[in-house]
Each structure stands twice: as C-alpha cells, then as structure tokens.
Design a protein around this motif. Structure first.
Motif, mmCIF file in Angstrom:
data_model
loop_
_atom_site.group_PDB
_atom_site.id
_atom_site.type_symbol
_atom_site.label_atom_id
_atom_site.label_comp_id
_atom_site.label_asym_id
_atom_site.label_seq_id
_atom_site.Cartn_x
_atom_site.Cartn_y
_atom_site.Cartn_z
ATOM 1 N N THR A 84 0.832 -1.209 0.000
ATOM 2 C CA THR A 84 0.000 0.000 0.000
ATOM 3 C C THR A 84 0.864 1.255 0.000
ATOM 4 O OG1 THR A 84 -1.777 -1.146 1.180
ATOM 5 C CG2 THR A 84 -1.796 1.265 1.226
ATOM 6 N N TRP A 85 1.864 1.289 0.898
ATOM 7 C CA TRP A 85 2.744 2.450 0.953
ATOM 8 C C TRP A 85 3.594 2.552 -0.309
ATOM 9 C CZ3 TRP A 85 2.190 6.418 4.036
ATOM 10 C CH2 TRP A 85 1.543 6.255 5.265
ATOM 11 N N ALA A 86 4.001 1.415 -0.851
ATOM 12 C CA ALA A 86 4.792 1.426 -2.084
ATOM 13 C C ALA A 86 3.961 1.953 -3.253
ATOM 14 C CB ALA A 86 5.313 0.024 -2.395
ATOM 15 N N ALA A 87 2.683 1.559 -3.312
ATOM 16 C CA ALA A 87 1.803 2.055 -4.372
ATOM 17 C C ALA A 87 1.564 3.555 -4.225
ATOM 18 C CB ALA A 87 0.472 1.298 -4.344
ATOM 19 N N LEU A 88 1.405 4.017 -2.978
ATOM 20 C CA LEU A 88 1.223 5.454 -2.738
ATOM 21 C C LEU A 88 2.461 6.233 -3.175
ATOM 22 C CD1 LEU A 88 -0.612 7.665 -1.534
ATOM 23 C CD2 LEU A 88 0.520 7.260 0.670
ATOM 24 N N GLY A 151 8.200 16.457 -2.274
ATOM 25 C CA GLY A 151 8.241 16.177 -0.854
ATOM 26 C C GLY A 151 7.413 14.971 -0.457
ATOM 27 N N VAL A 152 6.124 14.960 -0.834
ATOM 28 C CA VAL A 152 5.209 13.954 -0.268
ATOM 29 C C VAL A 152 5.565 12.526 -0.687
ATOM 30 C CG1 VAL A 152 3.293 15.552 0.079
ATOM 31 C CG2 VAL A 152 3.505 14.352 -2.107
ATOM 32 N N TRP A 153 6.187 12.340 -1.858
ATOM 33 C CA TRP A 153 6.533 10.970 -2.238
ATOM 34 C C TRP A 153 7.623 10.410 -1.327
ATOM 35 C CZ3 TRP A 153 10.702 8.134 -4.412
ATOM 36 C CH2 TRP A 153 11.883 8.864 -4.606
ATOM 37 N N LEU A 154 8.403 11.315 -0.702
ATOM 38 C CA LEU A 154 9.491 10.871 0.166
ATOM 39 C C LEU A 154 8.989 10.308 1.491
ATOM 40 C CD1 LEU A 154 12.079 13.757 -0.368
ATOM 41 C CD2 LEU A 154 12.171 11.433 -1.298
ATOM 42 N N PHE A 155 7.763 10.669 1.891
ATOM 43 C CA PHE A 155 7.266 10.145 3.164
ATOM 44 C C PHE A 155 7.019 8.639 3.091
ATOM 45 C CE2 PHE A 155 4.416 9.187 6.611
ATOM 46 C CZ PHE A 155 4.967 9.897 7.671
ATOM 47 N N SER A 164 12.044 -1.541 6.239
ATOM 48 C CA SER A 164 12.553 -2.604 5.370
ATOM 49 C C SER A 164 13.426 -3.613 6.104
ATOM 50 C CB SER A 164 13.347 -1.988 4.214
ATOM 51 O OG SER A 164 14.544 -1.379 4.685
ATOM 52 N N GLY A 165 14.282 -3.135 6.999
ATOM 53 C CA GLY A 165 15.220 -4.023 7.676
ATOM 54 C C GLY A 165 16.525 -4.197 6.924
ATOM 55 N N PHE A 166 16.506 -4.033 5.588
ATOM 56 C CA PHE A 166 17.734 -4.191 4.813
ATOM 57 C C PHE A 166 18.333 -2.854 4.379
ATOM 58 C CE2 PHE A 166 14.111 -4.874 1.925
ATOM 59 C CZ PHE A 166 14.316 -3.879 0.978
ATOM 60 N N LEU A 167 17.704 -1.753 4.808
ATOM 61 C CA LEU A 167 18.247 -0.410 4.600
ATOM 62 C C LEU A 167 18.277 0.293 5.957
ATOM 63 C CD1 LEU A 167 16.295 0.598 1.347
ATOM 64 C CD2 LEU A 167 18.714 -0.018 1.498
ATOM 65 N N PRO A 168 19.229 1.201 6.163
ATOM 66 C CA PRO A 168 19.368 1.838 7.483
ATOM 67 C C PRO A 168 18.134 2.644 7.877
ATOM 68 C CG PRO A 168 21.334 2.199 6.146
ATOM 69 C CD PRO A 168 20.297 1.623 5.233
ATOM 70 N N ARG A 169 17.699 2.479 9.110
ATOM 71 C CA ARG A 169 16.523 3.201 9.592
ATOM 72 C C ARG A 169 16.750 4.707 9.598
ATOM 73 N NH1 ARG A 169 13.080 0.273 14.327
ATOM 74 N NH2 ARG A 169 12.404 -1.532 13.071
ATOM 75 N N TRP A 170 17.989 5.131 9.890
ATOM 76 C CA TRP A 170 18.256 6.571 9.953
ATOM 77 C C TRP A 170 18.052 7.224 8.592
ATOM 78 C CZ3 TRP A 170 22.208 8.460 6.920
ATOM 79 C CH2 TRP A 170 23.189 7.556 6.503
ATOM 80 N N LEU A 171 18.281 6.476 7.504
ATOM 81 C CA LEU A 171 18.007 7.022 6.175
ATOM 82 C C LEU A 171 16.501 7.213 5.965
ATOM 83 C CD1 LEU A 171 20.492 5.165 3.795
ATOM 84 C CD2 LEU A 171 20.432 7.611 4.331
ATOM 85 N N GLY A 172 15.713 6.289 6.485
ATOM 86 C CA GLY A 172 14.261 6.432 6.388
ATOM 87 C C GLY A 172 13.767 7.661 7.120
ATOM 88 N N VAL A 173 14.314 7.901 8.311
ATOM 89 C CA VAL A 173 13.940 9.090 9.082
ATOM 90 C C VAL A 173 14.344 10.355 8.342
ATOM 91 C CG1 VAL A 173 14.353 10.369 11.221
ATOM 92 C CG2 VAL A 173 14.072 7.884 11.290
ATOM 93 N N TRP A 174 15.545 10.353 7.780
ATOM 94 C CA TRP A 174 16.034 11.521 7.040
ATOM 95 C C TRP A 174 15.143 11.822 5.843
ATOM 96 C CZ3 TRP A 174 21.971 12.082 5.688
ATOM 97 C CH2 TRP A 174 22.246 13.416 5.368
ATOM 98 N N LEU A 175 14.710 10.771 5.133
ATOM 99 C CA LEU A 175 13.841 10.971 3.975
ATOM 100 C C LEU A 175 12.490 11.557 4.382
ATOM 101 C CD1 LEU A 175 14.579 7.707 1.969
ATOM 102 C CD2 LEU A 175 15.086 10.044 1.224
ATOM 103 N N MET A 176 11.945 11.101 5.500
ATOM 104 C CA MET A 176 10.662 11.651 5.953
ATOM 105 C C MET A 176 10.803 13.120 6.358
ATOM 106 S SD MET A 176 8.755 8.467 7.915
ATOM 107 C CE MET A 176 10.186 7.736 8.724
ATOM 108 N N ILE A 177 11.937 13.468 6.962
ATOM 109 C CA ILE A 177 12.200 14.878 7.277
ATOM 110 C C ILE A 177 12.386 15.669 5.988
ATOM 111 C CG2 ILE A 177 13.831 16.473 8.367
ATOM 112 C CD1 ILE A 177 14.425 14.256 10.412
#
Length: 232
Positions: A84-88, A151-155, A164-177
């Motif tokens: 769902t999030w991937a489709a969004l 911006g919104v596609w990065l959330f 994901s578990g196979f990519l660093p969580r801190w990168l996910g946080v940075w992308l949402m910011i």
C-alpha cells in the motif's frame, strides 16, 4: 549478486542519473539566462543561448521519464515491505511527473514568443517579451507546485526504508524529514517569495537526505544479511 541487492543498486543508479539533468535544468540554466523582473534582458539571454535553453527543456522532459523509472525501480525493491505504501509512493511520483511534463510547456511557450514567429507579428517586441516572461515566471511557479510532490513521495519512501530491515533506519527518518523540507519550500515560494533563496540554502542539510539514500543504494545496495532466511 542477491536479487534484493541488485534491485537496490539498479534503483540507486537510476536515482544517480537524475543528477545529470535536474541541476542543469532547474538551477544552472535559470541562473544564467533569467534576469528577474527584466523581460528584455531575459529575452536577449535566451536568444543568445537558445541551444542551452532548449537543452534545459529537453533535460526537464528526460528528468520526468527518469523519475517514473525510479518510482518503478523502488516499488520493485520495497513493495514486499508494504504494498500500500509502495503504491502510494509511485502514485505521488506519477503525479509529480505529470505536473513536470505540463510545466515544461511554459518554457516552450516562452521560447516561441521570444523568437517571434510570423503569427505573432500582431504583437510588438516588448509585448512579446513581456508575455514570454510571464510564461517563464509560470514555469517557476509550476516548480513550486511540483515541490509539494517532490516532498510527499518521500514520506512513504522513507517509511518503507525505515521498515525494510535491509536499509538503514536513519536514512528512512532523514527521507521523511526531507519530505517536509520540500513542502516547506513550496509554502515559502507562495507566501514569502522574497525568502525563497534563503530558505533553500538553510534547508540544504535536510534536502541532502535524497543524496544520502542515492549513494547508499549505489555503494552498499542492501544489507541482505538482515533479510528473513527464506528471502536470502
């Protein structure tokens, strides 16, 4: 090479290819050719460097195609995390690309007016320059609209990276910011345009989230050791 790492590398290289089009079309060419508030000077610059301006138009179009390919590549990489999030994420990419394609027409219209085709003979040169400059400004405003979707596609992208578990969580946080950084830039462009350049400068550390994930995907790919045993 593990399929997940391969998919991550492919997405990374597609992402990296945008570096060769976006800065040229969105930053370099406007800074060299567009004189803010001066239609005549802008016309002189664009006509004197018409090939550069045409290349920036072509770069805009190619950039949107690359963006769509990136969305598909990231969907392939991250859809197993949450479809769902991937489709969004892909949906926002597609809307952003559509806005970008349409916005490019403003620069095409500006170039047509600056060159003064025969059917425009009913307008004198200052009128054509002023009308063309209006389209140049509309293109700039179109970018401000598209910044919302940049911006919104990065959330959802950041959330998928985080989970994901196979990519660093801190990168996910940075992308949402990073998502909110672009949305903030769009708000500044519409309500406080005089501070647009300063806001862009001050937000660079936030906006570098995309560069970080781009280089991580290219260099490291994915941490396949973190994948479930059946996926390895």
């Amino acid at each position: 090479m593990h399929p997940t790492k391969k998919a991550a590398r492919i997405a990374g290289f597609i992402y990296l290819s945008m570096v060769f089009t976006a800065p040229f079309s969105l930053i370099y060419v406007p800074s060299k050719l567009i004189v803010r508030g001066n239609a005549a000077a802008t016309a002189d610059n664009i006509l004197a460097h018409e090939t550069m301006f045409r290349l920036s138009i072509f770069g805009d179009l190619i950039g949107q195609v690359i963006f769509i390919c990136l969305g598909i590549a990231l969907y392939r990489l991250l859809s197993n995390v949450n479809k769902t999030w991937a489709a969004l994420m892909v949906a926002f990419v597609l809307v952003s690309a559509a806005v970008g394609f349409l916005n490019t027409l403003n620069n095409i219209a500006a170039l047509t007016l600056f060159r003064g085709a025969d059917f425009l003979a009913v307008f004198d040169q200052p009128q054509r320059d002023a009308l063309a400059y209006l389209f140049v400004r509309l293109h700039s405003q179109g970018i401000s609209i598209d910044e919302i979707f940049w911006g919104v596609w990065l959330f959802p992208f950041g959330l998928l990276v985080f989970r994901s578990g196979f990519l660093p969580r801190w990168l996910g946080v940075w992308l949402m910011i990073n998502c909110f950084g672009y949305v903030f830039l769009s708000v500044i462009s519409f309500f406080f345009p005089a501070y647009d350049d300063k806001a862009f400068l001050y937000l660079q550390p936030v906006l570098f989230g995309e560069l970080a994930i781009m280089f991580y995907l290219v260099i490291r790919g994915a941490n396949v050791k973190a994948l479930p045993a059946e996926a390895v």
